[in-house]
Design a protein around this motif. Structure first.
Motif, PDB file in Angstrom:
ATOM      1  N   SER A  39    -145.989  16.859 -15.847  1.00 31.53           N
ATOM      2  CA  SER A  39    -144.655  17.085 -14.982  1.00 31.53           C
ATOM      3  C   SER A  39    -144.247  15.830 -14.321  1.00 31.53           C
ATOM      4  N   VAL A  40    -145.105  14.955 -13.982  1.00 35.51           N
ATOM      5  CA  VAL A  40    -144.741  13.778 -13.271  1.00 35.51           C
ATOM      6  C   VAL A  40    -145.347  12.670 -14.090  1.00 35.51           C
ATOM      7  N   TRP A  41    -144.739  11.623 -14.395  1.00 37.53           N
ATOM      8  CA  TRP A  41    -145.313  10.270 -14.865  1.00 37.53           C
ATOM      9  C   TRP A  41    -145.043   9.507 -13.807  1.00 37.53           C
ATOM     10  N   TYR A  42    -145.888   8.480 -13.321  1.00 39.10           N
ATOM     11  CA  TYR A  42    -145.465   7.568 -12.244  1.00 39.10           C
ATOM     12  C   TYR A  42    -146.336   6.097 -12.547  1.00 39.10           C
ATOM     13  N   GLY A  43    -145.388   5.050 -12.291  1.00 41.08           N
ATOM     14  CA  GLY A  43    -145.963   3.760 -12.546  1.00 41.08           C
ATOM     15  C   GLY A  43    -145.467   3.111 -11.202  1.00 41.08           C
ATOM     16  N   ASN A  44    -145.734   1.493 -11.387  1.00 39.43           N
ATOM     17  CA  ASN A  44    -145.523   0.542 -10.357  1.00 39.43           C
ATOM     18  C   ASN A  44    -144.247   0.374 -10.007  1.00 39.43           C
ATOM     19  N   VAL A  45    -143.992  -0.376  -8.839  1.00 35.93           N
ATOM     20  CA  VAL A  45    -142.642  -0.568  -8.398  1.00 35.93           C
ATOM     21  C   VAL A  45    -142.784  -1.949  -8.052  1.00 35.93           C
ATOM     22  N   CYS A  46    -141.781  -3.050  -8.477  1.00 37.13           N
ATOM     23  CA  CYS A  46    -141.751  -4.279  -7.700  1.00 37.13           C
ATOM     24  C   CYS A  46    -140.696  -4.495  -6.757  1.00 37.13           C
ATOM     25  N   ILE A  47    -141.168  -5.135  -5.675  1.00 36.54           N
ATOM     26  CA  ILE A  47    -140.370  -5.000  -4.491  1.00 36.54           C
ATOM     27  C   ILE A  47    -140.026  -6.497  -4.165  1.00 36.54           C
ATOM     28  N   ASP A  48    -138.424  -6.593  -4.026  1.00 36.95           N
ATOM     29  CA  ASP A  48    -138.180  -7.898  -3.941  1.00 36.95           C
ATOM     30  C   ASP A  48    -138.308  -8.945  -4.895  1.00 36.95           C
ATOM     31  N   ASN A  49    -138.278  -8.598  -6.040  1.00 34.29           N
ATOM     32  CA  ASN A  49    -138.705  -9.313  -7.211  1.00 34.29           C
ATOM     33  C   ASN A  49    -139.968 -10.202  -7.338  1.00 34.29           C
ATOM     34  N   SER A  50    -140.592  -9.569  -6.414  1.00 33.46           N
ATOM     35  CA  SER A  50    -141.946 -10.843  -6.152  1.00 33.46           C
ATOM     36  C   SER A  50    -143.535  -9.695  -6.162  1.00 33.46           C
ATOM     37  N   LYS A  51    -143.275  -8.714  -5.509  1.00 30.31           N
ATOM     38  CA  LYS A  51    -144.625  -7.966  -4.938  1.00 30.31           C
ATOM     39  C   LYS A  51    -144.648  -6.903  -5.794  1.00 30.31           C
ATOM     40  N   ILE A  52    -145.749  -6.629  -6.403  1.00 26.84           N
ATOM     41  CA  ILE A  52    -145.877  -5.252  -7.405  1.00 26.84           C
ATOM     42  C   ILE A  52    -146.530  -4.294  -6.380  1.00 26.84           C
ATOM     43  N   PHE A  53    -146.025  -2.934  -6.170  1.00 24.17           N
ATOM     44  CA  PHE A  53    -146.672  -2.051  -5.720  1.00 24.17           C
ATOM     45  C   PHE A  53    -147.301  -1.166  -6.617  1.00 24.17           C
ATOM     46  N   TYR A  54    -148.719  -1.160  -6.428  1.00 22.96           N
ATOM     47  CA  TYR A  54    -149.496  -0.306  -7.517  1.00 22.96           C
ATOM     48  C   TYR A  54    -149.564   1.246  -7.024  1.00 22.96           C
ATOM     49  N   SER A  55    -148.777   1.986  -7.988  1.00 22.32           N
ATOM     50  CA  SER A  55    -148.929   3.243  -7.217  1.00 22.32           C
ATOM     51  C   SER A  55    -150.119   4.004  -7.748  1.00 22.32           C
ATOM     52  N   GLU A  56    -150.718   4.817  -6.991  1.00 23.36           N
ATOM     53  CA  GLU A  56    -151.863   5.741  -7.136  1.00 23.36           C
ATOM     54  C   GLU A  56    -151.832   7.036  -6.087  1.00 23.36           C
ATOM     55  N   LYS A  57    -152.587   8.012  -6.743  1.00 22.24           N
ATOM     56  CA  LYS A  57    -152.580   9.220  -6.176  1.00 22.24           C
ATOM     57  C   LYS A  57    -153.699   9.243  -4.863  1.00 22.24           C
TER      58      LYS A  57
END
Length: 163
Positions: free
Chosen positions: A42-60
């Motif tokens: 139903s949902v696929w989720y990945g990481n998000v880059c914040i301010d072109n520098s920090k990767i926010f690693y998504s997790e449940k």
């Protein structure tokens, strides 16, 4: 977001704000490949880059404590909204967080993508600590995890990092 769902004519949805964008020119190709490999989610989720520098690693993990999956990194099947409902319009800041918890509670199938989906900037509406955002998050947490909040005492840290 609900207006976008109502207007959508495809099978998958991804929600971006004014400063959000795909992480790279191969992102859509990677998403399509992941959906083809795991079509029954139903949902696929990945990481998000914040301010072109920090990767926010998504997790449940520990979602009762903090929103660890940003909506910019989530791809929803259109059927997800038929099965689990739309975003709660009463929540002006944390509706995506509530929707994620609702989907998880109702056993929606999630799939972690091992790549960065989107880029965004800090300083958006949900990243600025405010009474309203804290109240929304606490209400959401209490509705899904009523006994867990008594164990959580670090309100000041949470107030500063409400997402």
């Amino acid at each position: 977001m609900n207006l976008g769902i109502a207007a959508a004519n495809g099978n998958y949805l991804l929600f971006f704000g004014q400063d959000d964008k795909l992480f790279c020119n191969k992102t859509i190709e990677k998403i399509k490949k992941s959906i083809n490999i795991n079509p029954n989610k139903s949902v696929w989720y990945g990481n998000v880059c914040i301010d072109n520098s920090k990767i926010f690693y998504s997790e449940k993990k520990d979602l009762w404590l903090r929103n660890r999956i940003h909506h910019q990194g989530m791809i929803y099947s259109y059927d997800c909204f038929k099965k689990y409902g739309l975003f709660d319009d009463r929540l002006h800041i944390s509706g995506d967080y509530e929707h994620t918890l609702r989907c998880l509670q109702k056993k929606a199938a999630f799939k972690k993508l091992n790549f960065t989906v989107a880029s965004t900037s800090s300083g958006g509406r949900s990243s600025i600590p405010s009474h309203r955002s804290l109240v929304e998050v606490v209400k959401i947490r209490n509705s899904y995890y009523p006994n867990a909040m008594g164990q959580y005492r670090d309100w000041e840290t949470d107030r500063k990092s409400v997402v």
